[in-house]
Design a protein around this motif. Structure first.
Motif, short mmCIF file in Angstrom:
data_model
loop_
_atom_site.label_atom_id
_atom_site.label_comp_id
_atom_site.label_asym_id
_atom_site.label_seq_id
_atom_site.Cartn_x
_atom_site.Cartn_y
_atom_site.Cartn_z
N VAL A 56 -48.08 -54.67 -121.18
CA VAL A 56 -49.46 -54.22 -121.21
C VAL A 56 -50.16 -54.82 -120.00
CG1 VAL A 56 -49.51 -53.98 -123.72
CG2 VAL A 56 -50.18 -56.14 -122.68
N ARG A 57 -51.39 -54.40 -119.77
CA ARG A 57 -52.11 -54.87 -118.58
C ARG A 57 -53.15 -55.94 -118.90
NH1 ARG A 57 -53.38 -49.84 -114.45
NH2 ARG A 57 -51.21 -49.26 -114.07
N ILE A 74 -57.74 -51.04 -117.25
CA ILE A 74 -57.17 -50.22 -118.31
C ILE A 74 -58.13 -49.09 -118.63
CG2 ILE A 74 -55.81 -52.08 -119.34
CD1 ILE A 74 -58.03 -52.39 -121.43
N ALA A 100 -56.88 -48.39 -124.37
CA ALA A 100 -55.55 -48.90 -124.04
C ALA A 100 -55.28 -50.19 -124.82
CB ALA A 100 -55.45 -49.16 -122.53
N PRO A 101 -54.03 -50.49 -125.09
CA PRO A 101 -53.72 -51.68 -125.89
C PRO A 101 -54.02 -52.97 -125.15
CG PRO A 101 -51.71 -50.68 -125.05
CD PRO A 101 -52.82 -49.73 -124.73
#
Length: 401
Positions: free
Chosen positions: A122-123, A104, A108-109
């Motif tokens: 999300v990752r 990410i 990033a979330p």
């Protein structure tokens, strides 16, 4: 835990450490909840009022990823593979590790699974339970993705089984993980998975390469036999001649095509759609186009030979076989190089056997052929180069495929 200790724990987690809190409690007598000799549930909740714990300190454990892991992740991203981190660690630890690896971007979330699974993708998923891992993998599969799951713990077993490809670690992995997985990495190196993906793409490309070679040649043979009578050739090729051509072209050259190296840049292309046919992405159209060229060359040679009083059937026989060998050479992943020398040897050997079919008396008797004059042989060989040219030109014209 005091706010100060909680803040320090969060700071260590954000730095990529796994944090353990060590606490103690003093009792005059062992509480019933902790007495192993008494029946009933054991209460180890540090928030319980009957278990007064005193924080002794924090233990920060660093388990850094391998130096090559970031490069492996970068290769996956270029290849169209989306890496996703699902862990039971603290969200701060998960964020730090994912950022260092390039999974990410900073900021990033990160999903905290203690609050439930997020609605958007999300990752990075932190504090994930084994059940939530199953739900995440199933959601990815339901979305049309092909999921490869790596893991090494007992809790990873169900997720490894649910994924399309479960990958367990062979050294530090538990027996449960190894039994549940489809693939076990003997070296515990994620880079091995990337190498396996590249090898899979190479094998798949070689299968398509052989299908183009074999199907175009077979279609040309059928077309020659069907169209030939309309051009005045009662029997364009004898059955033995067709079998001989198939033996030479689909034998050693066909096997040698399977040893072609990977196409340069194969790991920088997106994965093919899961539902795509092996003849998709324009392959069957290429088969038709190449077959048309092979048919036109063979019948053109036969018409010219018949019109000039030459042994037209023998020339058509030689042209069809030699042109297919040209297709084999044109199908190489790296033409002009000495990679996969076995294909060059196989094509040369098949060409020599094709010559033997028209010059050796025993084979001439078996195949019903006639010897060709040197000039005629040179002409047919030169025309057969069109098989090679057709494959290379088709790649340039239809490169978008």
């Amino acid at each position: 835990m005091t706010p100060q200790a909680a803040g320090q724990a969060a700071g260590l987690a954000e730095a990529g450490y796994r944090v353990l809190a060590v606490a103690a409690a003093e009792f005059d007598t062992l509480p019933a909840d902790l007495d192993p000799g008494r029946a009933g549930p054991t209460n180890t909740d540090e928030q319980a009022p009957d278990l007064p714990l005193t924080l002794l300190g924090l233990v920060a454990i660093q388990d850094p990823p391998r130096h090559a892991a970031a490069g492996t992740i970068a290769t996956c991203l270029r290849a169209g593979i989306t890496p996703v981190l699902i862990t039971g660690d603290h969200p701060g630890t998960a964020r730090a590790v994912a950022t260092d690896l390039g999974i990410i971007e900073p900021g990033a979330p990160v999903a905290d699974c203690r609050d439930g699974l997020p609605g958007e993708e999300v990752r990075v998923y932190a504090r994930a339970t084994p059940g939530q891992k199953l739900d995440l993998i199933q959601a990815m599969r339901d979305g049309g993705g092909i999921v490869a799951m790596t893991g090494d713990g007992v809790n990873d077993g169900p997720a490894l089984r649910r994924a399309d490809i479960g990958v367990a670690m062979g050294r530090r992995g538990t027996e449960v993980a190894r039994q549940a997985a489809d693939l076990v990495l003997a070296d515990d190196d994620l880079g091995t998975v990337v190498v396996a993906v590249e090898e899979g793409r190479r094998v798949y490309a070689n299968i398509r390469r052989f299908l183009l070679y074999g199907l175009s040649g077979g279609a040309a043979e059928i077309a020659v036999m069907l169209i030939g009578p309309f051009l005045g050739f009662p029997l364009p090729l004898l059955p033995a001649q067709i079998l001989w051509i198939n033996l030479l072209t689909h034998g050693l050259p066909g096997v040698a095509l399977g040893g072609e190296p990977a196409v340069p840049g194969s790991m920088e292309r997106p994965p093919r759609p899961p539902g795509q046919s092996i003849l998709g992405a324009g392959l069957w159209q290429r088969v038709v186009r190449i077959a048309i060229v092979l048919t036109a060359v063979t019948l053109g040679v036969a018409l010219w030979a018949a019109a000039t009083g030459r042994p037209w059937q023998s020339m058509a026989f030689f042209a069809l076989g030699a042109t297919q060998l040209g297709v084999a050479l044109g199908s190489r992943s790296r033409p002009g190089s000495l990679l996969n020398p076995m294909l060059l040897v196989a094509v040369a050997g098949a060409y020599v056997l094709q010559l033997a079919g028209i010059y050796l008396p025993p084979l001439r008797h078996l195949l019903g052929t006639e010897p060709l004059a040197p000039a005629d042989l040179l002409i047919v060989t030169a025309v057969s180069v069109l098989g090679y040219a057709a494959v290379r030109l088709d790649r340039v014209v239809h490169r978008s495929r």
